[in-house]
Write a protein that holds these residues in place. Structure first.
Motif, PDB file in Angstrom:
ATOM      1  N   LEU A 135       0.795  -1.228   0.000  1.00 45.54           N
ATOM      2  CA  LEU A 135       0.000   0.000   0.000  1.00 45.54           C
ATOM      3  C   LEU A 135       0.830   1.281   0.000  1.00 45.54           C
ATOM      4  CD1 LEU A 135      -2.810  -1.077   2.455  1.00 45.54           C
ATOM      5  CD2 LEU A 135      -2.798  -1.164  -0.028  1.00 45.54           C
ATOM      6  N   GLY A 136       2.123   1.181   0.125  1.00 39.42           N
ATOM      7  CA  GLY A 136       2.942   2.396   0.131  1.00 39.42           C
ATOM      8  C   GLY A 136       3.222   2.899   1.538  1.00 39.42           C
ATOM      9  N   ASN A 137       4.258   3.734   1.655  1.00 35.33           N
ATOM     10  CA  ASN A 137       4.645   4.351   2.925  1.00 35.33           C
ATOM     11  C   ASN A 137       4.810   3.378   4.072  1.00 35.33           C
ATOM     12  OD1 ASN A 137       4.782   6.997   1.835  1.00 35.33           O
ATOM     13  ND2 ASN A 137       2.578   6.859   1.644  1.00 35.33           N
ATOM     14  N   GLN A 138       3.908   3.417   5.081  1.00 37.88           N
ATOM     15  CA  GLN A 138       4.069   2.545   6.245  1.00 37.88           C
ATOM     16  C   GLN A 138       4.136   1.077   5.818  1.00 37.88           C
ATOM     17  OE1 GLN A 138       5.151   4.734   8.805  1.00 37.88           O
ATOM     18  NE2 GLN A 138       4.387   2.912   9.855  1.00 37.88           N
ATOM     19  N   ASP A 139       3.247   0.727   4.910  1.00 37.51           N
ATOM     20  CA  ASP A 139       3.205  -0.654   4.444  1.00 37.51           C
ATOM     21  C   ASP A 139       4.505  -0.990   3.707  1.00 37.51           C
ATOM     22  OD1 ASP A 139       1.577  -2.927   4.527  1.00 37.51           O
ATOM     23  OD2 ASP A 139       1.075  -2.710   2.410  1.00 37.51           O
ATOM     24  N   LEU A 140       5.040  -0.007   2.995  1.00 41.28           N
ATOM     25  CA  LEU A 140       6.309  -0.210   2.296  1.00 41.28           C
ATOM     26  C   LEU A 140       7.416  -0.476   3.312  1.00 41.28           C
ATOM     27  CD1 LEU A 140       8.228  -0.077  -0.154  1.00 41.28           C
ATOM     28  CD2 LEU A 140       8.344   2.380   0.175  1.00 41.28           C
ATOM     29  N   PHE A 195     -11.243   8.064   4.932  1.00 36.60           N
ATOM     30  CA  PHE A 195     -11.552   9.203   4.058  1.00 36.60           C
ATOM     31  C   PHE A 195     -11.851  10.479   4.822  1.00 36.60           C
ATOM     32  CE2 PHE A 195     -13.335   5.574   1.334  1.00 36.60           C
ATOM     33  CZ  PHE A 195     -12.064   5.243   0.909  1.00 36.60           C
ATOM     34  N   LEU A 196     -12.679  10.367   5.855  1.00 34.16           N
ATOM     35  CA  LEU A 196     -13.089  11.596   6.546  1.00 34.16           C
ATOM     36  C   LEU A 196     -11.923  12.241   7.285  1.00 34.16           C
ATOM     37  CD1 LEU A 196     -16.651  10.588   7.831  1.00 34.16           C
ATOM     38  CD2 LEU A 196     -16.058  12.123   5.961  1.00 34.16           C
ATOM     39  N   VAL A 197     -11.180  11.429   8.038  1.00 33.21           N
ATOM     40  CA  VAL A 197     -10.079  12.003   8.799  1.00 33.21           C
ATOM     41  C   VAL A 197      -8.985  12.525   7.862  1.00 33.21           C
ATOM     42  CG1 VAL A 197      -8.306  11.549  10.523  1.00 33.21           C
ATOM     43  CG2 VAL A 197     -10.589  10.597  10.806  1.00 33.21           C
ATOM     44  N   ASN A 198      -8.792  11.838   6.736  1.00 36.34           N
ATOM     45  CA  ASN A 198      -7.783  12.290   5.767  1.00 36.34           C
ATOM     46  C   ASN A 198      -8.061  13.720   5.293  1.00 36.34           C
ATOM     47  OD1 ASN A 198      -5.647  12.007   3.695  1.00 36.34           O
ATOM     48  ND2 ASN A 198      -7.393  12.074   2.302  1.00 36.34           N
ATOM     49  N   MET A 199      -9.349  14.109   5.257  1.00 40.38           N
ATOM     50  CA  MET A 199      -9.670  15.478   4.815  1.00 40.38           C
ATOM     51  C   MET A 199      -8.907  16.496   5.656  1.00 40.38           C
ATOM     52  SD  MET A 199     -13.777  15.028   4.393  1.00 40.38           S
ATOM     53  CE  MET A 199     -14.094  16.766   4.140  1.00 40.38           C
ATOM     54  N   GLY A 200      -8.908  16.259   6.959  1.00 39.02           N
ATOM     55  CA  GLY A 200      -8.246  17.207   7.853  1.00 39.02           C
ATOM     56  C   GLY A 200      -6.748  17.245   7.629  1.00 39.02           C
ATOM     57  N   ILE A 201      -6.167  16.076   7.362  1.00 42.80           N
ATOM     58  CA  ILE A 201      -4.723  16.041   7.163  1.00 42.80           C
ATOM     59  C   ILE A 201      -4.352  16.633   5.818  1.00 42.80           C
ATOM     60  CG2 ILE A 201      -2.772  14.471   6.827  1.00 42.80           C
ATOM     61  CD1 ILE A 201      -3.762  12.891   9.160  1.00 42.80           C
ATOM     62  N   ALA A 202      -5.113  16.252   4.764  1.00 48.24           N
ATOM     63  CA  ALA A 202      -4.788  16.708   3.415  1.00 48.24           C
ATOM     64  C   ALA A 202      -4.933  18.221   3.288  1.00 48.24           C
ATOM     65  CB  ALA A 202      -5.679  15.997   2.401  1.00 48.24           C
ATOM     66  N   ARG A 203      -5.816  18.821   4.088  1.00 48.51           N
ATOM     67  CA  ARG A 203      -6.051  20.254   3.967  1.00 48.51           C
ATOM     68  C   ARG A 203      -5.046  21.100   4.744  1.00 48.51           C
ATOM     69  NH1 ARG A 203     -11.698  20.872   2.044  1.00 48.51           N
ATOM     70  NH2 ARG A 203     -11.560  23.050   2.620  1.00 48.51           N
ATOM     71  N   GLN A 204      -4.165  20.451   5.517  1.00 47.41           N
ATOM     72  CA  GLN A 204      -3.110  21.222   6.194  1.00 47.41           C
ATOM     73  C   GLN A 204      -2.207  21.859   5.133  1.00 47.41           C
ATOM     74  OE1 GLN A 204      -3.039  21.410   9.588  1.00 47.41           O
ATOM     75  NE2 GLN A 204      -4.717  19.940   9.843  1.00 47.41           N
ATOM     76  N   LYS A 205      -1.524  22.919   5.515  1.00 48.20           N
ATOM     77  CA  LYS A 205      -0.658  23.605   4.551  1.00 48.20           C
ATOM     78  C   LYS A 205       0.366  22.649   3.966  1.00 48.20           C
ATOM     79  CE  LYS A 205      -0.498  28.563   4.930  1.00 48.20           C
ATOM     80  NZ  LYS A 205      -1.225  28.876   6.196  1.00 48.20           N
ATOM     81  N   ASP A 206       1.046  21.914   4.841  1.00 43.72           N
ATOM     82  CA  ASP A 206       2.012  20.921   4.375  1.00 43.72           C
ATOM     83  C   ASP A 206       1.703  19.591   5.078  1.00 43.72           C
ATOM     84  OD1 ASP A 206       4.089  19.300   3.748  1.00 43.72           O
ATOM     85  OD2 ASP A 206       5.664  20.778   4.166  1.00 43.72           O
ATOM     86  N   PRO A 207       0.889  18.779   4.435  1.00 49.96           N
ATOM     87  CA  PRO A 207       0.411  17.570   5.110  1.00 49.96           C
ATOM     88  C   PRO A 207       1.542  16.669   5.592  1.00 49.96           C
ATOM     89  CG  PRO A 207      -0.789  17.929   3.078  1.00 49.96           C
ATOM     90  CD  PRO A 207       0.312  18.927   3.105  1.00 49.96           C
ATOM     91  N   TYR A 213      -3.537  10.493   2.580  1.00 47.01           N
ATOM     92  CA  TYR A 213      -2.345  10.276   3.410  1.00 47.01           C
ATOM     93  C   TYR A 213      -2.452   9.107   4.367  1.00 47.01           C
ATOM     94  CZ  TYR A 213      -0.884  14.608   1.375  1.00 47.01           C
ATOM     95  OH  TYR A 213      -0.518  15.549   0.461  1.00 47.01           O
ATOM     96  N   ASN A 214      -3.516   8.298   4.230  1.00 42.59           N
ATOM     97  CA  ASN A 214      -3.683   7.225   5.229  1.00 42.59           C
ATOM     98  C   ASN A 214      -2.548   6.225   5.235  1.00 42.59           C
ATOM     99  OD1 ASN A 214      -5.038   7.117   2.830  1.00 42.59           O
ATOM    100  ND2 ASN A 214      -7.010   6.725   3.776  1.00 42.59           N
ATOM    101  N   SER A 215      -1.835   6.109   4.095  1.00 41.74           N
ATOM    102  CA  SER A 215      -0.753   5.127   4.100  1.00 41.74           C
ATOM    103  C   SER A 215       0.426   5.601   4.938  1.00 41.74           C
ATOM    104  CB  SER A 215      -0.317   4.804   2.678  1.00 41.74           C
ATOM    105  OG  SER A 215       0.179   5.953   2.057  1.00 41.74           O
ATOM    106  N   TYR A 216       0.398   6.841   5.406  1.00 41.86           N
ATOM    107  CA  TYR A 216       1.487   7.318   6.256  1.00 41.86           C
ATOM    108  C   TYR A 216       1.214   7.046   7.737  1.00 41.86           C
ATOM    109  CZ  TYR A 216       3.334   9.899   2.245  1.00 41.86           C
ATOM    110  OH  TYR A 216       3.851  10.231   1.023  1.00 41.86           O
ATOM    111  N   TYR A 217      -0.011   6.657   8.062  1.00 39.16           N
ATOM    112  CA  TYR A 217      -0.355   6.490   9.479  1.00 39.16           C
ATOM    113  C   TYR A 217       0.348   5.272  10.065  1.00 39.16           C
ATOM    114  CZ  TYR A 217      -4.587   9.161   8.093  1.00 39.16           C
ATOM    115  OH  TYR A 217      -5.464  10.069   7.600  1.00 39.16           O
ATOM    116  N   PRO A 218       0.515   5.268  11.367  1.00 37.97           N
ATOM    117  CA  PRO A 218       0.974   4.031  12.020  1.00 37.97           C
ATOM    118  C   PRO A 218      -0.062   2.928  11.790  1.00 37.97           C
ATOM    119  CG  PRO A 218       1.000   5.883  13.560  1.00 37.97           C
ATOM    120  CD  PRO A 218       0.324   6.372  12.327  1.00 37.97           C
TER     121      PRO A 218
END
Lengths: 430, 275, 300
Positions: A105-110, A206-218, A388-393
């Protein structure tokens, strides 16, 4: 005594059965071995693919057949699994049968799988990967470890006919417009929204990602979360997203007992005007109700049209190669054929109906359907937030989803909700 | 016992209502499996307007029913028969010739009933790899032998306790060896409890999901439960495919159960002797 | 001399018999249960993620995380305890009631018994899928028809009703098993005993409570043991019916362990949790068996 005799006979029969059947079991096994044996002797090689995008299973098998027709010495064994995919993969690893190709899945999974993966940096197609696709599968060492399968995006999936019925002529791009449209849908007697809050999946991903993706620099925000310099608590963007979630839930119906299953059914049956979803719903819609006209629209959380007229998109998964595979070279050839030759590309865009994560070829507008077409339009105009969910723990998406459920059920208020997001992150990031 | 007819009638009605409630979920499943999707969703309780087999054809195409039934039957039957043979031998010997070892072994077996499968899942796969049995039917069968031992041992041991020792003595005096005594005398005498273990374990293995998930991790070897679960993953908004598949997967069990119900319930009752 | 020979022969026979009768099961049991269990104990002191080749041993860290509440295992434990208590009570009560009713001379007694036993023949996974359909589509339809708010609730959507839903499915699945055991118990009671009680003027309810039930205690021990240990191990129904939701409030211990092992990639922690789980089940069932046996010896 007669009865005992009957029982003895029965037992003898079952005993004989055991013997016969264990023999059968053995035979089945031998059959398998001889199969692989014979294929080896004929010098054909088999590529074993284990992937999680179950909706492309048939198309992928068709593609593989086409490739075998061109290269008769290459056979494929394809397994597509969605539920328990990672359990299956770990079991395969433990049993020493890690597939030649499997989904990462990328990132953490990678990070988790990187030690098992073949470095693909030198492959000709890596230079054509779009940045969104490349950053997810690039390790800390700067190497590329997989081939992006498909770009997927989400927003509200809306029913065009119901919008017309309620007199809505253009999709809302601000929160105020959205609220007006919801009211006009309601007064037309149409159920405006439905959310699948029973599953943690959409809420947490999806819902929580909205908050992260909308940060200036996610990515900086995520890094901050890991090292403790950033927090959900008191974050203005997350407060807006929380309000949006509450609004979405309040105007839905029985959200907490609606799962993905019901949600899709209601959408396909034309009972609801909008619901959270993405272009992966297209095959289901085509199968269930081909005459349904749908579109993908933004999820506005405030009144700034520039910030809100965007969808959320990311690469849903990558195909990576097992570095200990005997057919590494053959798989690389196959990958090359798939994404650099017109024939392979056609299979990807027309048969698998995907939006490629490459700049060298693009989706086929006729086959990707309404939802895919809307997504690819937004992608072209650059109007997308990332995913950005693939970056989560590991496990955080589920914990987030459960926090959202508690929030919409009224168990915690907005501040409590943000605090919970923070607690769950800290707990699972260690 | 004589009771007055009114109270009998009331009991009967209450029990009948209970039966209807118990069977209703299955009835709803079967009934809906014949309806088109929109009718299932809109009117889940209504009779189908026409009993159409279209759904069944679709489900049949999606799931290779004959193959998964064959796999499941082979696995279940070999697993259960093996469990029974091992458990009977162990229970008989441990009960008749108690030694320090047999006592420790018996308690270990009983304790294993309490081990959650998730604990031993990954190590079990590693052991199977070592034995070169991973992703083979014999591998899964072996796992069932080990894991099923506890329940079968528990049931059969209580059966052995009630066996009259004299019969075995008599047979031995007649010159029967240990094996002959076991095969000719003990095993037949245990057949009621063995039958009930057979039935209950058969249901268990047929319906088990976790062991095939990790030990038959290959679509060719897929069992009924794996196929159903896969189907739900694939078509999770398609009840018109899922319900007929569920119905078909349960059909063999239900048919066997209905045909043998008296014997099965009786067997389980016979197995419920005090331990 | 001959005596000694005989003894030696007997000893030789015993050895041979032990090997023959206990050998195969010992080997199977070692390979499938003992060795994997031992391996998992080793993992429980490590931070292995289930994939990597490197395993670091972290001492009692995993156990610390469990008991400090950091790992959510305690929540799952508490939930499992509550649902076990409620389900076991209801399963056994209903099972006994059914057994009493179905030992009376009712018409269709045998098909009725079979009907109550039927759910026992099905797997938890499939049952969960069927009941999900019933709770989401069936119940609201019944509620609309009868105009009963009770049925139109969001059954799987709130903490209390999801709990109730799991209890309903548990009872539905297992009451038949208890019923069958209790029928065996009740029909084993000699009719003379009952008759003499009747002659003494004992009323039916009294006869049942004072005479029949005490005689059934050994059977109740068995069914309690069985229902308790299977309720504590609840997994498949949990996965397919609620997936632990809403907001994780119905996550059983087994599901929690599974999630940690395979979704959260904390295999070391999961095996530690599983060990604690094992000890908990061991403790609870031992207490139950001890108390039941004491009760039995008081009566018999």
């Amino acid at each position: 005594m007669k009865r005992t005799k009957g029982r003895v006979t029965m037992l003898c029969v079952s005993l004989a059965g055991v013997l016969a059947l264990t023999a059968c079991g053995g035979q089945a096994n031998e059959g398998q071995n001889s199969q692989t044996g014979s294929s080896e002797s004929a010098k054909t090689k088999t590529i074993y693919i284990y992937q999680n995008k179950i909706e492309i299973d048939k198309a992928l098998k068709k593609t593989a057949e086409a490739y075998t027709a061109l290269h008769p010495d290459i056979q494929f064994s394809i397994e597509s699994v969605s539920d328990n995919f990672s359990t299956g993969l770990k079991t395969k690893l433990a049993s020493g049968e890690l597939p030649d190709v499997f989904t990462v899945l990328g990132n953490q999974d990678l990070k988790l799988w990187q030690s098992q993966l073949e470095d693909l940096t030198d492959q000709p197609w890596t230079k054509d990967m779009i940045p969104l696709a490349k950053e997810g599968i690039t390790g800390d060492d700067g190497k590329v470890y997989g081939l992006p399968v498909s770009v997927e995006g989400y927003g509200y999936v809306y029913n065009k006919k119901l919008f017309q019925q309620a007199g809505i002529s253009k999709v809302p791009v601000t929160l105020t417009e959205l609220k007006q449209d919801v009211e006009s849908l309601k007064s037309a007697g149409i159920q405006p929204l439905v959310g699948a809050y029973m599953d943690w999946y959409q809420a947490g991903n999806f819902l929580v990602n909205m908050g992260i993706a909308r940060q200036k620099d996610p990515l900086a925000f995520i890094k901050g979360l890991y090292d403790g310099t950033a927090t959900f608590v008191g974050n203005e963007i997350f407060k807006e997203v929380a309000d949006f979630i509450q609004y979405d839930f309040a105007n839905g119906k029985n959200g907490l007992s609606t799962n993905f299953n019901n949600q899709t059914t209601q959408l396909v049956n034309g009972e609801i005007a909008m619901t959270l979803g993405g272009n992966w719903l297209q095959p289901t819609i085509d199968n269930g109700n081909a005459s349904l006209e749908t579109g993908l629209m933004p999820l506005p959380v405030n009144d700034n049209p520039k910030e809100n007229d965007k969808l959320y998109a990311g690469v849903s998964g990558y195909w990576a190669i097992n570095k200990n595979s005997d057919v590494k070279k053959e798989v690389k050839d196959f990958f090359n054929w798939l994404v650099t030759t017109p024939e392979g590309q056609t299979h990807m865009t027309k048969d698998m109906q995907i939006i490629p994560g490459f700049s060298s070829f693009s989706a086929d507008n006729e086959t990707i359907g309404d939802l895919g077409a809307d997504l690819s339009r937004y992608l072209k105009e650059g109007k997308v937030y990332g995913s950005y969910n693939s970056y989560y723990p590991d496990g955080v998406a589920q914990a987030f989803g459960e926090a959202v459920q508690r929030f919409v059920a009224g168990q915690v208020d907005k501040d409590g909700f943000l605090q919970e997001l923070q607690n769950e992150w800290d707990r699972l990031a260690e | 016992m004589k009771k007055n007819p009114v109270s009998m009638l009331i009991t009967f009605m209450v029990v009948l209502a209970g039966v209807l409630i118990f069977v209703a979920p299955l009835w709803i499943m079967v009934m809906n499996s014949f309806k088109p999707l929109n009718e299932i969703i809109a009117f889940p309780l209504r009779f189908p307007d026409e009993w159409s087999f279209d759904n069944y054809v679709k489900a049949w195409e999606e799931v290779n029913i004959p193959n998964i039934m064959k796999n499941t039957a082979i696995v279940s039957f070999s697993a259960v028969c093996g469990v029974i043979i091992l458990a009977t031998m162990t229970a008989y010997w441990a009960e008749r010739h108690p030694t320090v070892y047999s006592r420790i072994f018996s308690s270990a077996i009983l304790l294993s009933m309490l081990i959650p499968f998730a604990t031993i899942m990954i190590p079990l796969v590693q052991v199977m790899k070592f034995l070169h049995l991973n992703n083979t039917i014999p591998g899964a069968v072996l796992a069932y032998w080990g894991i099923g031992l506890a329940f079968a041992f528990f049931m059969i041991r209580s059966g052995v306790k009630t066996l009259p020792y004299e019969l075995e003595e008599a047979a031995r005096i007649d010159g029967c060896g240990v094996i002959q005594v076991f095969v000719r005398i003990v095993f037949p005498l245990l057949s009621p409890v063995v039958f009930s273990v057979f039935v209950m374990d058969m249901f268990w293995v047929w319906n088990d999901f976790m062991i095939p998930l990790v030990l038959l991790n290959n679509q060719k070897l897929s069992t009924v439960q794996l196929a159903i679960n896969r189907l739900f993953g694939m078509y999770n908004s398609r009840w018109d495919i899922a319900l007929p598949a569920l119905t078909m997967s349960m059909l063999p069990i239900i048919v066997i159960f209905i045909l043998l119900q008296k014997k099965i319930v009786g067997g389980v009752m016979a197995g419920a002797v005090k331990g | 001399m001959g005596d000694k020979n005989l003894k030696r022969k007997k000893k030789y026979n015993m050895l041979w018999g032990n090997l023959l009768f206990l050998g195969p099961s010992t080997l199977v049991f070692l390979a499938v249960v003992v060795i994997p269990f031992a391996i998992s104990i080793i993992y429980s002191f490590s931070n292995w993620n289930g994939i990597s080749n490197e395993i670091k041993f972290v001492g009692l860290n995993n156990f610390n995380n469990i008991f400090s509440g950091k790992a959510k295992f305690l929540d799952a434990f508490w939930f499992t305890l509550r649902i076990t208590a409620v389900s076991v009570l209801l399963i056994n009560l209903l099972g006994i009631l059914l057994a009493v009713a179905l030992t009376a001379r009712l018409p269709f007694r045998n098909p009725f018994r079979a009907a109550f036993y039927l759910p026992q023949t099905m797997g938890g996974l499939i049952l969960g899928f069927i009941w999900q359909f019933i709770f989401i589509a069936g119940f609201p339809a019944i509620g609309d028809k009868l105009n009963l708010g009770f049925f139109t609730q969001q059954w799987l959507g709130t903490e209390k009703t999801a709990f109730a839903a799991l209890v309903i499915v548990n009872v539905w699945q297992n009451a038949g098993y208890v019923m069958v055991i209790m029928i065996a118990a009740l029909s084993g009671i000699s009719s003379e005993l009952i008759e003499s009680a009747k002659v003494d003027g004992s009323r039916p309810l009294n006869t049942f409570l004072r005479i029949k039930l005490p005689l059934c205690v050994p059977y109740i021990t068995v069914s309690l043991f069985w229902t308790i240990s299977s309720a504590l191990k609840m997994f498949e129904t949990n996965v397919s019916l609620t997936k632990g939701g809403p907001y994780g409030s119905t996550t059983s211990m087994a599901l929690n362990i599974y999630n940690d092992a395979f979704a959260n990639n904390k295999y070391g922690l999961a095996t530690a949790e599983a060990l604690v789980f094992f000890v908990i089940i061991l403790a609870i069932t031992s207490v139950q068996l001890y108390m039941s046996k004491r009760k039995e010896s008081q009566i018999l």
